[in-house]
Design a protein around this motif. Structure first.
Motif, PDB file in Angstrom:
ATOM      1  N   ALA A 140       0.230  15.575 -27.494  1.00  0.00           N
ATOM      2  CA  ALA A 140       0.100  14.157 -27.113  1.00  0.00           C
ATOM      3  C   ALA A 140      -0.628  14.112 -25.777  1.00  0.00           C
ATOM      4  O   ALA A 140      -0.646  15.104 -25.043  1.00  0.00           O
ATOM      5  CB  ALA A 140       1.467  13.507 -26.969  1.00  0.00           C
ATOM      6  N   VAL A 141      -1.220  12.963 -25.482  1.00  0.00           N
ATOM      7  CA  VAL A 141      -1.905  12.836 -24.193  1.00  0.00           C
ATOM      8  C   VAL A 141      -1.364  11.652 -23.406  1.00  0.00           C
ATOM      9  O   VAL A 141      -0.783  10.737 -23.961  1.00  0.00           O
ATOM     10  CB  VAL A 141      -3.438  12.663 -24.347  1.00  0.00           C
ATOM     11  CG1 VAL A 141      -4.060  13.840 -25.066  1.00  0.00           C
ATOM     12  CG2 VAL A 141      -3.755  11.350 -25.056  1.00  0.00           C
ATOM     13  N   GLY A 142      -1.573  11.704 -22.088  1.00  0.00           N
ATOM     14  CA  GLY A 142      -1.244  10.564 -21.235  1.00  0.00           C
ATOM     15  C   GLY A 142      -0.042  10.795 -20.344  1.00  0.00           C
ATOM     16  O   GLY A 142       0.701  11.755 -20.509  1.00  0.00           O
ATOM     17  N   GLY A 143       0.091   9.894 -19.385  1.00  0.00           N
ATOM     18  CA  GLY A 143       1.223   9.965 -18.463  1.00  0.00           C
ATOM     19  C   GLY A 143       0.921   9.153 -17.219  1.00  0.00           C
ATOM     20  O   GLY A 143      -0.247   8.843 -16.943  1.00  0.00           O
TER      21      GLY A 143
ATOM     22  N   GLU B 213      -6.493   8.815 -22.837  1.00  0.00           N
ATOM     23  CA  GLU B 213      -6.686   8.301 -24.200  1.00  0.00           C
ATOM     24  C   GLU B 213      -8.141   8.404 -24.648  1.00  0.00           C
ATOM     25  O   GLU B 213      -8.432   8.467 -25.844  1.00  0.00           O
ATOM     26  CB  GLU B 213      -6.248   6.827 -24.292  1.00  0.00           C
ATOM     27  CG  GLU B 213      -4.761   6.590 -24.087  1.00  0.00           C
ATOM     28  CD  GLU B 213      -4.299   6.700 -22.637  1.00  0.00           C
ATOM     29  OE1 GLU B 213      -5.152   6.713 -21.716  1.00  0.00           O
ATOM     30  OE2 GLU B 213      -3.072   6.787 -22.417  1.00  0.00           O
TER      31      GLU B 213
ATOM     32  N   LEU C 266      -8.629  11.362 -26.712  1.00  0.00           N
ATOM     33  CA  LEU C 266      -8.167  11.223 -28.089  1.00  0.00           C
ATOM     34  C   LEU C 266      -9.190  10.478 -28.947  1.00  0.00           C
ATOM     35  O   LEU C 266      -9.568  10.925 -30.040  1.00  0.00           O
ATOM     36  CB  LEU C 266      -6.849  10.440 -28.045  1.00  0.00           C
ATOM     37  CG  LEU C 266      -5.857  10.646 -29.150  1.00  0.00           C
ATOM     38  CD1 LEU C 266      -5.565  12.115 -29.356  1.00  0.00           C
ATOM     39  CD2 LEU C 266      -4.576   9.894 -28.800  1.00  0.00           C
TER      40      LEU C 266
ATOM     41  N   ASP D 225      17.023  11.884 -29.383  1.00  0.00           N
ATOM     42  CA  ASP D 225      16.425  10.623 -29.828  1.00  0.00           C
ATOM     43  C   ASP D 225      16.981  10.143 -31.163  1.00  0.00           C
ATOM     44  O   ASP D 225      16.865   8.962 -31.481  1.00  0.00           O
ATOM     45  CB  ASP D 225      14.897  10.775 -29.922  1.00  0.00           C
ATOM     46  CG  ASP D 225      14.494  11.907 -30.845  1.00  0.00           C
ATOM     47  OD1 ASP D 225      15.110  12.987 -30.783  1.00  0.00           O
ATOM     48  OD2 ASP D 225      13.564  11.711 -31.649  1.00  0.00           O
TER      49      ASP D 225
ATOM     50  N   GLU E  66      -1.355  15.487 -35.672  1.00  0.00           N
ATOM     51  CA  GLU E  66      -0.622  15.184 -34.435  1.00  0.00           C
ATOM     52  C   GLU E  66       0.578  14.296 -34.738  1.00  0.00           C
ATOM     53  O   GLU E  66       0.549  13.503 -35.684  1.00  0.00           O
ATOM     54  CB  GLU E  66      -1.536  14.457 -33.444  1.00  0.00           C
ATOM     55  CG  GLU E  66      -2.100  13.178 -34.009  1.00  0.00           C
ATOM     56  CD  GLU E  66      -2.975  12.402 -33.040  1.00  0.00           C
ATOM     57  OE1 GLU E  66      -2.594  12.252 -31.875  1.00  0.00           O
ATOM     58  OE2 GLU E  66      -4.027  11.922 -33.480  1.00  0.00           O
TER      59      GLU E  66
ATOM     60  N   HIS F 178       4.134  10.002 -31.954  1.00  0.00           N
ATOM     61  CA  HIS F 178       4.655   9.651 -30.630  1.00  0.00           C
ATOM     62  C   HIS F 178       3.714  10.089 -29.509  1.00  0.00           C
ATOM     63  O   HIS F 178       2.786  10.872 -29.722  1.00  0.00           O
ATOM     64  CB  HIS F 178       6.043  10.269 -30.417  1.00  0.00           C
ATOM     65  CG  HIS F 178       6.072  11.773 -30.440  1.00  0.00           C
ATOM     66  ND1 HIS F 178       5.608  12.541 -29.409  1.00  0.00           N
ATOM     67  CD2 HIS F 178       6.513  12.638 -31.380  1.00  0.00           C
ATOM     68  CE1 HIS F 178       5.772  13.813 -29.698  1.00  0.00           C
ATOM     69  NE2 HIS F 178       6.309  13.920 -30.896  1.00  0.00           N
ATOM     70  N   GLY F 179       3.989   9.578 -28.309  1.00  0.00           N
ATOM     71  CA  GLY F 179       3.185   9.920 -27.141  1.00  0.00           C
ATOM     72  C   GLY F 179       3.775  11.088 -26.370  1.00  0.00           C
ATOM     73  O   GLY F 179       4.543  11.889 -26.918  1.00  0.00           O
ATOM     74  N   SER F 180       3.404  11.154 -25.094  1.00  0.00           N
ATOM     75  CA  SER F 180       3.752  12.335 -24.293  1.00  0.00           C
ATOM     76  C   SER F 180       5.136  12.232 -23.647  1.00  0.00           C
ATOM     77  O   SER F 180       5.561  13.145 -22.951  1.00  0.00           O
ATOM     78  CB  SER F 180       2.693  12.519 -23.207  1.00  0.00           C
ATOM     79  OG  SER F 180       2.636  11.342 -22.419  1.00  0.00           O
ATOM     80  N   ALA F 181       5.834  11.125 -23.886  1.00  0.00           N
ATOM     81  CA  ALA F 181       7.222  10.930 -23.431  1.00  0.00           C
ATOM     82  C   ALA F 181       7.462  11.476 -22.021  1.00  0.00           C
ATOM     83  O   ALA F 181       8.299  12.359 -21.828  1.00  0.00           O
ATOM     84  CB  ALA F 181       8.198  11.560 -24.431  1.00  0.00           C
ATOM     85  N   PRO F 182       6.768  10.930 -21.018  1.00  0.00           N
ATOM     86  CA  PRO F 182       6.930  11.465 -19.654  1.00  0.00           C
ATOM     87  C   PRO F 182       8.373  11.407 -19.156  1.00  0.00           C
ATOM     88  O   PRO F 182       8.770  12.227 -18.324  1.00  0.00           O
ATOM     89  CB  PRO F 182       6.038  10.562 -18.796  1.00  0.00           C
ATOM     90  CG  PRO F 182       5.377   9.602 -19.689  1.00  0.00           C
ATOM     91  CD  PRO F 182       5.798   9.822 -21.088  1.00  0.00           C
ATOM     92  N   ASP F 183       9.171  10.472 -19.727  1.00  0.00           N
ATOM     93  CA  ASP F 183      10.561  10.341 -19.266  1.00  0.00           C
ATOM     94  C   ASP F 183      11.421  11.566 -19.579  1.00  0.00           C
ATOM     95  O   ASP F 183      12.441  11.785 -18.930  1.00  0.00           O
ATOM     96  CB  ASP F 183      11.213   9.065 -19.838  1.00  0.00           C
ATOM     97  CG  ASP F 183      11.084   8.940 -21.351  1.00  0.00           C
ATOM     98  OD1 ASP F 183      10.140   9.529 -21.921  1.00  0.00           O
ATOM     99  OD2 ASP F 183      11.921   8.271 -21.976  1.00  0.00           O
TER     100      ASP F 183
ATOM    101  N   ASN G 134      12.058  16.068 -29.486  1.00  0.00           N
ATOM    102  CA  ASN G 134      12.234  16.322 -30.915  1.00  0.00           C
ATOM    103  C   ASN G 134      10.917  16.902 -31.455  1.00  0.00           C
ATOM    104  O   ASN G 134       9.891  16.222 -31.442  1.00  0.00           O
ATOM    105  CB  ASN G 134      12.558  14.978 -31.596  1.00  0.00           C
ATOM    106  CG  ASN G 134      12.760  15.109 -33.083  1.00  0.00           C
ATOM    107  OD1 ASN G 134      12.477  16.161 -33.660  1.00  0.00           O
ATOM    108  ND2 ASN G 134      13.241  14.053 -33.702  1.00  0.00           N
TER     109      ASN G 134
END
Ligand code: NAD
Length: 357
Positions: free
Chosen positions: A73-76, A89, A92, A334, A277, A280-285, A293
């Motif tokens: 995943a990408v981003g943050g 993004e 991507l 999750d 892919e 979901h995204g990069s889940a920075p949290d 997961n």
């Protein structure tokens, strides 16, 4: 078989879910006597940090010379304030375009043991099994002009929704090909009562249908489709639609199964390797905490085996392992309910590896 896989871990939990998935691919390779050779390349924020570019040319070249691409995943937040063309993004969108990946496939499969976590009633979502095919390279997101201008003395904005007949034909054909090997029903979603591009879409779908007499074709307006997906999702087998309708409907459909962490996707074209892919995204949290997961990425790898390598039994073995792990009640944070034991990414991966036969 010997296959070259480009691995693009990306940002945040991307690296964690990809590492877990490689363990699963390695086990499949040893069980079925294949060899998977991995080449790692940078994309997204990681690539911005290292190369000042979310999609370095070297990454594109590596992808092009492989048989399949696995992306995390990408981003943050670190890159949120960069200008548009420097954002993760862009990497991507850029790789999809560079590989000419025009079809995005998102299967939505309700595992019976998981449907409690959906916000919809259990009887509505139990055993849902549908596939959304979204056109990826045309429509409003790419049409020109796309600009700000002055109209009647005030600021205005314009986007353009354009489709060439050939673009519609190839994606609709993809829909028929998939429906042919599933339950033989294709729902083509459009807005033909209002949009000219949708009228061309519908005419083209009817023409292509002549080559697939065994598949039932139905047309559905996008507003009705959004409602029917929630009312009675089991009526759908394969759904094919244009870029923006697909963007919205596939996120809506993803909630039928309850968690983003469960959903795989594939983007495929006619010549280049496919890109696989999680949705979901990069889940920075939760990044770096070992909580991610990994099942959506593992299921995406299963799609790579099936669609890019023709390894149907191998793909099914991953899907079956995921199902049995869920049926046996193993859960990451999750998807766990109150009081259920929570597994780490590594523990969940070990459960899948144990179940893989
Ligand atoms: P997200 O999907 O990253 O996270 C949404 C929520 O779901 C978070 O609470 C997260 O912890 C949880 N979650 C997501 N995947 C999970 C997993 N595998 N296991 C456990 N929990 C999981 O969406 P967001 O928070 O809107 O976006 C975060 C970043 O990801 C942004 O920079 C966004 O642009 C980017 N993003 C990237 C992609 C992609 O690479 N395809 C897709 C969506 C968002």
């Amino acid at each position: 078989m010997n296959k070259k896989i480009t691995v693009l871990p990306g940002d945040g939990i991307g690296a964690e879910v990809v590492e877990a998935t490689i363990k699963v691919l390695d086990k499949v390779a040893s069980l079925y006597d294949h060899q998977f050779e991995y080449k790692f390349a940078d994309i997204g924020g990681t690539a911005i940090d290292k190369h000042d570019n979310p999609l370095p040319q070297e990454t594109v070249d590596t992808c092009r010379s492989s048989d399949g691409v696995l992306l995390g995943a990408v981003g943050g937040p670190k890159w949120d304030n960069l200008p548009g063309n420097k954002r993760p993004e862009k990497g991507l969108l850029g790789i999809r375009k560079a590989l000419n990946l025009f079809a995005n496939l998102r299967p939505v499969t309700g595992h019976e043991s998981m449907t409690d976590s959906s916000t919809l009633r259990k009887e509505v979502v139990d055993n849902v099994d549908l596939m959304i095919i979204r056109e990826l390279t045309g429509g409003l997101y790419f049409g020109e002009p796309q600009e700000r201008r002055e109209v009647d003395g005030e600021e205005a904005a314009v986007d353009t929704l354009q489709y060439k007949k050939s673009e519609i034909e190839r994606i609709v054909r993809q829909g028929f090909e998939l429906a042919k090997v599933r339950r033989k029903k294709l729902t083509s979603v459009d807005k033909a009562n209002v949009l000219e591009s949708s009228r061309l879409w519908r005419e083209t779908a009817i023409e292509v249908a002549k080559d697939y007499p065994e598949v039932e074709l139905e047309h559905m307006l996008v507003d009705n489709a959004a409602m029917q997906l929630i009312r009675d999702p089991k009526q759908f087998d394969v759904v094919v639609t244009e870029n923006m309708f697909g963007d919205i409907l596939s996120d809506e459909a993803s909630m039928l199964t309850g968690s983003l962490g469960m959903l795989p996707s594939a983007s495929i074209g006619s010549e280049a390797p496919g890109l696989y892919e999680p949705v979901h995204g990069s889940a920075p949290d939760i990044a770096g905490e070992g909580k991610a997961n990994p099942l959506a990425t593992m299921a995406s790898a299963a799609m790579m085996l099936k669609y890019s390598f023709g390894m149907h039994n191998e793909a099914a073995s991953i899907d079956t392992a995921i199902s049995s792990v869920l049926t046996n009640g193993h859960r990451t944070g999750d998807i766990a309910k109150d009081g259920e034991k929570i597994l780490s990414t590594n523990e969940m991966t070990d459960k899948v590896l144990e179940a893989l036969k």
